[in-house]
Every structure is written in C-alpha cells, then in structure tokens.
Design a protein around this motif. Structure first.
Motif, short mmCIF file in Angstrom:
data_model
loop_
_atom_site.label_atom_id
_atom_site.label_comp_id
_atom_site.label_asym_id
_atom_site.label_seq_id
_atom_site.Cartn_x
_atom_site.Cartn_y
_atom_site.Cartn_z
N LYS A 1 -56.35 -12.09 -12.11
CA LYS A 1 -54.93 -11.88 -12.98
C LYS A 1 -54.25 -10.54 -12.67
O LYS A 1 -55.02 -9.71 -12.52
CB LYS A 1 -55.55 -11.96 -14.37
CG LYS A 1 -54.16 -11.98 -15.65
CD LYS A 1 -54.72 -12.28 -16.85
CE LYS A 1 -53.46 -12.20 -17.67
NZ LYS A 1 -53.55 -12.36 -19.17
N ILE B 1 -43.99 -11.61 -7.78
CA ILE B 1 -45.38 -11.60 -8.71
C ILE B 1 -44.97 -10.69 -9.81
O ILE B 1 -44.68 -9.54 -9.70
CB ILE B 1 -46.64 -11.25 -7.74
CG1 ILE B 1 -46.83 -12.10 -6.59
CG2 ILE B 1 -47.74 -10.86 -8.74
CD1 ILE B 1 -47.27 -13.59 -7.03
N TYR C 1 -49.41 -13.14 -14.11
CA TYR C 1 -49.68 -14.12 -12.85
C TYR C 1 -51.18 -13.98 -12.70
O TYR C 1 -51.69 -13.07 -12.49
CB TYR C 1 -48.87 -13.80 -12.03
CG TYR C 1 -47.27 -14.22 -11.98
CD1 TYR C 1 -46.94 -14.60 -12.90
CD2 TYR C 1 -46.76 -14.44 -10.89
CE1 TYR C 1 -45.37 -14.81 -13.39
CE2 TYR C 1 -45.05 -14.81 -11.22
CZ TYR C 1 -44.84 -14.80 -12.15
OH TYR C 1 -43.29 -15.32 -12.37
N ILE D 1 -53.38 -14.86 -9.37
CA ILE D 1 -53.05 -14.97 -7.74
C ILE D 1 -54.43 -15.15 -7.04
O ILE D 1 -55.49 -14.69 -7.41
CB ILE D 1 -52.28 -13.83 -7.27
CG1 ILE D 1 -53.33 -12.39 -7.46
CG2 ILE D 1 -51.04 -13.51 -7.62
CD1 ILE D 1 -52.61 -11.01 -6.82
N ARG E 1 -49.87 -17.64 -5.30
CA ARG E 1 -49.86 -17.59 -6.78
C ARG E 1 -50.21 -19.11 -7.23
O ARG E 1 -49.91 -19.82 -6.68
CB ARG E 1 -48.53 -17.41 -7.23
CG ARG E 1 -48.14 -17.20 -8.61
CD ARG E 1 -46.88 -17.10 -8.97
NE ARG E 1 -46.25 -18.50 -9.43
CZ ARG E 1 -45.14 -18.61 -9.82
NH1 ARG E 1 -44.22 -17.67 -9.92
NH2 ARG E 1 -45.02 -19.61 -10.16
N LYS F 1 -50.61 -21.58 -10.32
CA LYS F 1 -49.65 -22.40 -11.60
C LYS F 1 -50.39 -22.36 -12.79
O LYS F 1 -51.74 -22.92 -12.55
CB LYS F 1 -48.83 -23.26 -11.29
CG LYS F 1 -47.87 -22.94 -9.86
CD LYS F 1 -46.93 -24.24 -9.82
CE LYS F 1 -46.05 -23.46 -8.43
NZ LYS F 1 -44.68 -23.95 -8.53
#
Length: 188
Positions: free
Chosen positions: A132, A168, A172, A174, A186, A188
């Motif tokens: 994160k 970014i 988010y 990643i 990235r 979802k």
C-alpha cells in the motif's frame, strides 16, 4: 567430497571455507596439456562472483545447504522472526542477514531462507509483493500529463521508497518486483 567432473549449475560447494553455488561449468580439453573445468561460482555469504579453473582430477567439499520456506511474523529492530509452517517452530534471523529485503516483508509473507550447517545465511522474499502507498511526492502543476518516463517517488507501508507513475495516489495498492525494486502495476 565432489569431483570437478560433477560440478553442474546449481551445485553447492565449499570454496575458501565459504559456501558457494556454481552458476556455470565448462569442460575444456586443449590440444596439449591436461583437461580442466572453467567454473563460475557465487559466494553465498558475500554474493561475490568468482571465476576459477580446476583440474579434471580436483575435488571440493559439498556444502551442507538447505532451503526452507518460512512465514515472516514480526521484528524487534534487531531480529526478524519467522515460523516453520509445518511445525510452528519460531526462528530468529539477524538484521544483517535480512539486509535490504526487509523493505519488502509484511507479516504472514512467505520467504525462502537458506541455511548452511543449520544456520541462516540469507533470505529471499517472493518475487512480487503487493504493498500500500502511504505517501507520494507532490507533482508540480502543469506536469500532470503522463509523458513517457514521468515518475514520482512513493513511500510504501513497509518504509520502502520506489518510483511510480504520476497517476499513483495515497491508498493505492501497487505490485513491486522485489528483485529490482521497481514498480510493476497498480492493483484494483
């Protein structure tokens, strides 16, 4: 003991009192003189690459190396604690052995730990981790067009700082390649 004609890629031997893994081995038989093996090996403790030639009659000690899959639990700043999943035995590993890989470890992550004579000498995290983003470098106004190669710095939950694309944002999740330390995608 292992004779040089048994040296193959991946074979683990003791060379100069250190465990080494053979990366490549080539048999050479010159027109004159004795045949020999040209060997490239990497020291497991220092990661130093060595190129050496051995006579075809040479022999070296086979290293007592085991690799074990362990789950990372926690750390206290000096030791990192892991657990064997099948026996629930807890094991502590010094910070110097963990090295730079500590920035890719989250609790419950699976790692491969290499042991030499039942002592841990190195760890290897998974090739890809999902982390994160907790902070991002601000982008200058007018620099928001995603041109090829435009990146900014992002701080991850483990404290690692990586280059990421401009889109970014904080929060988010990643995907990072732990071998290179680079952003992959990235999630979802």
């Amino acid at each position: 003991m292992g004779f040089s004609n048994h040296f193959r890629s991946g074979c683990k031997i003791i060379f100069e009192q250190e465990p080494c893994v053979i990366e490549s081995s080539e048999f050479v038989k010159p027109g004159k003189g004795q045949a020999f093996f040209r060997v490239k090996m990497r020291k497991l403790l220092t990661k130093q690459l060595i190129e050496k030639t051995f006579k075809s009659t040479a022999y070296l000690e086979i290293a007592n190396i085991q690799e074990c899959t362990l789950s990372y639990l926690y750390n206290n700043g000096r030791f990192w604690y892991f657990m064997k999943n099948n026996t629930f035995e807890e094991l502590s590993i010094e910070k110097r052995i963990i090295g730079t890989y500590r920035k890719w470890l989250l609790p419950q992550d699976i790692c491969t730990v290499t042991f030499w004579n039942n002592k841990p000498i190195s760890i290897l995290p998974k090739n890809f981790v999902n982390l994160k983003v907790i902070d991002v470098q601000p982008v200058a106004k007018g620099n928001t067009v995603n041109t090829s190669g435009s990146t900014k710095l992002a701080k991850l939950i483990t404290g690692a700082i990586v280059k990421v694309p401009l889109f970014i944002q904080i929060g988010y999740i990643i995907k990072i390649d732990t071998r290179s330390g680079q952003y992959v995608s990235r999630l979802k």
